[in-house]
Design a protein around this motif. Sequence first.
Motif, PDB file in Angstrom:
ATOM      1  N   GLU A  20       0.948  -1.339   0.063  1.00  0.00           N
ATOM      2  CA  GLU A  20      -0.081   0.083   0.043  1.00  0.00           C
ATOM      3  C   GLU A  20       0.837   1.391   0.153  1.00  0.00           C
ATOM      4  N   LEU A  21       1.985   1.236   0.869  1.00  0.00           N
ATOM      5  CA  LEU A  21       2.906   2.247   0.980  1.00  0.00           C
ATOM      6  C   LEU A  21       3.598   2.714  -0.416  1.00  0.00           C
ATOM      7  N   ALA A  22       3.921   1.542  -1.106  1.00  0.00           N
ATOM      8  CA  ALA A  22       4.768   1.777  -2.322  1.00  0.00           C
ATOM      9  C   ALA A  22       3.633   2.034  -3.426  1.00  0.00           C
ATOM     10  N   ALA A  23       2.587   1.550  -3.272  1.00  0.00           N
ATOM     11  CA  ALA A  23       1.859   1.984  -4.625  1.00  0.00           C
ATOM     12  C   ALA A  23       1.211   3.527  -4.194  1.00  0.00           C
ATOM     13  N   LYS A  24       1.024   4.026  -3.245  1.00  0.00           N
ATOM     14  CA  LYS A  24       0.866   5.341  -2.725  1.00  0.00           C
ATOM     15  C   LYS A  24       1.770   6.214  -3.319  1.00  0.00           C
ATOM     16  N   ALA A  25       2.970   5.736  -3.120  1.00  0.00           N
ATOM     17  CA  ALA A  25       4.232   6.641  -3.452  1.00  0.00           C
ATOM     18  C   ALA A  25       4.643   6.737  -4.839  1.00  0.00           C
ATOM     19  N   GLY A  26       3.644   5.894  -5.767  1.00  0.00           N
ATOM     20  CA  GLY A  26       3.579   5.761  -7.267  1.00  0.00           C
ATOM     21  C   GLY A  26       4.680   4.946  -7.763  1.00  0.00           C
ATOM     22  N   CYS A  27       5.066   3.951  -6.817  1.00  0.00           N
ATOM     23  CA  CYS A  27       5.930   2.793  -7.630  1.00  0.00           C
ATOM     24  C   CYS A  27       5.018   1.828  -8.250  1.00  0.00           C
ATOM     25  N   LYS A  28       5.584   1.128  -9.242  1.00  0.00           N
ATOM     26  CA  LYS A  28       4.950  -0.021  -9.663  1.00  0.00           C
ATOM     27  C   LYS A  28       4.950  -1.269  -8.686  1.00  0.00           C
ATOM     28  N   VAL A  29       3.852  -1.837  -8.146  1.00  0.00           N
ATOM     29  CA  VAL A  29       3.947  -2.912  -6.977  1.00  0.00           C
ATOM     30  C   VAL A  29       3.693  -4.177  -7.824  1.00  0.00           C
ATOM     31  N   ILE A  30       4.498  -5.272  -7.441  1.00  0.00           N
ATOM     32  CA  ILE A  30       3.788  -6.527  -8.023  1.00  0.00           C
ATOM     33  C   ILE A  30       3.786  -7.519  -6.531  1.00  0.00           C
ATOM     34  N   VAL A  31       2.584  -7.814  -6.060  1.00  0.00           N
ATOM     35  CA  VAL A  31       2.547  -8.671  -5.027  1.00  0.00           C
ATOM     36  C   VAL A  31       2.419 -10.047  -5.312  1.00  0.00           C
ATOM     37  N   ARG A  32       3.273 -11.089  -4.815  1.00  0.00           N
ATOM     38  CA  ARG A  32       3.474 -12.226  -4.938  1.00  0.00           C
ATOM     39  C   ARG A  32       2.914 -12.910  -3.656  1.00  0.00           C
ATOM     40  N   GLU A  33       1.881 -13.978  -4.163  1.00  0.00           N
ATOM     41  CA  GLU A  33       1.277 -14.622  -3.271  1.00  0.00           C
ATOM     42  C   GLU A  33       1.261 -16.113  -3.637  1.00  0.00           C
ATOM     43  N   LEU A  80       8.886 -11.146 -10.799  1.00  0.00           N
ATOM     44  CA  LEU A  80       9.570 -10.109  -9.882  1.00  0.00           C
ATOM     45  C   LEU A  80      10.889  -9.751 -10.575  1.00  0.00           C
ATOM     46  N   ALA A  81      11.095 -10.476 -11.632  1.00  0.00           N
ATOM     47  CA  ALA A  81      12.660 -10.571 -12.302  1.00  0.00           C
ATOM     48  C   ALA A  81      13.254  -8.723 -12.493  1.00  0.00           C
ATOM     49  N   ASP A  82      12.213  -8.027 -13.084  1.00  0.00           N
ATOM     50  CA  ASP A  82      12.595  -6.683 -13.336  1.00  0.00           C
ATOM     51  C   ASP A  82      12.608  -5.627 -11.973  1.00  0.00           C
ATOM     52  N   CYS A  83      12.482  -6.181 -11.064  1.00  0.00           N
ATOM     53  CA  CYS A  83      12.279  -5.235  -9.751  1.00  0.00           C
ATOM     54  C   CYS A  83      13.436  -4.575  -9.349  1.00  0.00           C
ATOM     55  N   ASP A  84      13.293  -3.292  -8.577  1.00  0.00           N
ATOM     56  CA  ASP A  84      14.449  -2.683  -8.148  1.00  0.00           C
ATOM     57  C   ASP A  84      14.586  -3.048  -6.765  1.00  0.00           C
ATOM     58  N   LEU A  85      13.519  -3.205  -6.111  1.00  0.00           N
ATOM     59  CA  LEU A  85      13.607  -3.428  -4.702  1.00  0.00           C
ATOM     60  C   LEU A  85      12.730  -4.585  -4.489  1.00  0.00           C
ATOM     61  N   VAL A  86      12.848  -5.652  -3.895  1.00  0.00           N
ATOM     62  CA  VAL A  86      11.991  -6.695  -3.251  1.00  0.00           C
ATOM     63  C   VAL A  86      12.032  -6.938  -2.263  1.00  0.00           C
ATOM     64  N   VAL A  87      10.879  -6.820  -1.299  1.00  0.00           N
ATOM     65  CA  VAL A  87      10.673  -6.893   0.191  1.00  0.00           C
ATOM     66  C   VAL A  87       9.873  -8.257   0.419  1.00  0.00           C
ATOM     67  N   GLU A  88      10.795  -9.001   1.215  1.00  0.00           N
ATOM     68  CA  GLU A  88      10.225 -10.289   1.741  1.00  0.00           C
ATOM     69  C   GLU A  88       9.178 -10.010   2.868  1.00  0.00           C
TER      70      GLU A  88
END
Length: 286
Positions: A20-33, A80-88
């Motif tokens: 939610e924080l990253a999406a609000k900050a204008g980042c493209k966000v990919i959530v993996r479940e 998630l291959a092209d991410c700049d940051l991945v948060v686990e």
Amino acid sequence: MAIETVGLVGGGQMGAGIAELAAKAGCKVIVREISAEAVEGAQKRLEGSFGKALSREKIDQAGHDAALANLNYTTDLADLADCDLVVEAVVESPELKHEIFKALDEICTKPDVIFASNTSSIPIASIAVSTTRPENVVGLHFFNPAPVMKLVEVIPSILTSDSVVDTVRTFAADRLGKEPVIAPDRSGFIVNYLLVPYLVQAIRLLGDGHATKEDIDNGMMMGCGHPMGPLALSDMIGLDTIHHVAVAMFEEYKEQIYAPPPLLSRMVEGGLLGRKTGRGIYDYSS
Ligand code: 3HC
């Protein structure tokens, strides 16, 4: 390095909050479940929280719509291959975290991709060595509820590069609007090192029959001005998480104060995990 694409491994309570924080900050966000059902749960969690932010006027309609449009969901870690940051942000299992970081290291193509863990208690160096790029691995520890709590702990391991620390600290402050602190790479970091023994002691006080849950919680709310008592807070965090953190801290420090009390262990074994299961120290079913 600019962070524009953020991957979240895990869309539970914490993963969804960070997304939610990253999406609000204008980042493209990919959530993996891990499954279609879990993706649906993450999506519901995010939409519910964004709806709450909108109704409380923490975000306007345009910001709400733009943030939701930044969110993408997948069950495939390879996305998630092209991410700049991945948060686990998965459960506190060292084995699972090792597996995930090893896979991310193989999948993520950008050489300076940052791998962050939202672990509550597991030392970052022990996770970083699962990758071939331990200098790119850092702890980024948010607090529940992540969209609301101001703090983020940035935890450099003994192997993390200074530029990675600077990048995530700036990102947390300038893009996510958080107050970053630099925390030591020892189990519990700063906040949980202080908080978890307090929560565990409250459960011990209850389990040993010395006081009622209401009196323990009212004591700390009315006596110390805390917004929630320790038992209600434990239910909110999740008793399984508290148990994992206590075990990790006991393992690290070998001090009795961190040892999970029997009541906590029994409740976790019995699946009474707090708010998320409808019953923990309090009952949320009605
Ligand atoms: N985005 C932005 N703001 C939001 C939001 C969202 N998605 N959802 C809620 N908010 C805002 C609300 O509008 C409200 O703001 P206001 O005060 O300006 O109106 C504020 O957040 C509080 O929300 P609520 O009114 O829904 O809830 P409460 O007033 O009952 O507060 C609480 C709930 C914030 C959880 C408060 O009880 C609290 O601070 N409790 C302590 C939480 C805590 O200690 N967290 C740390 C846990 S430790 C941890 O996470 C570490 C881990 O490793 C174990």
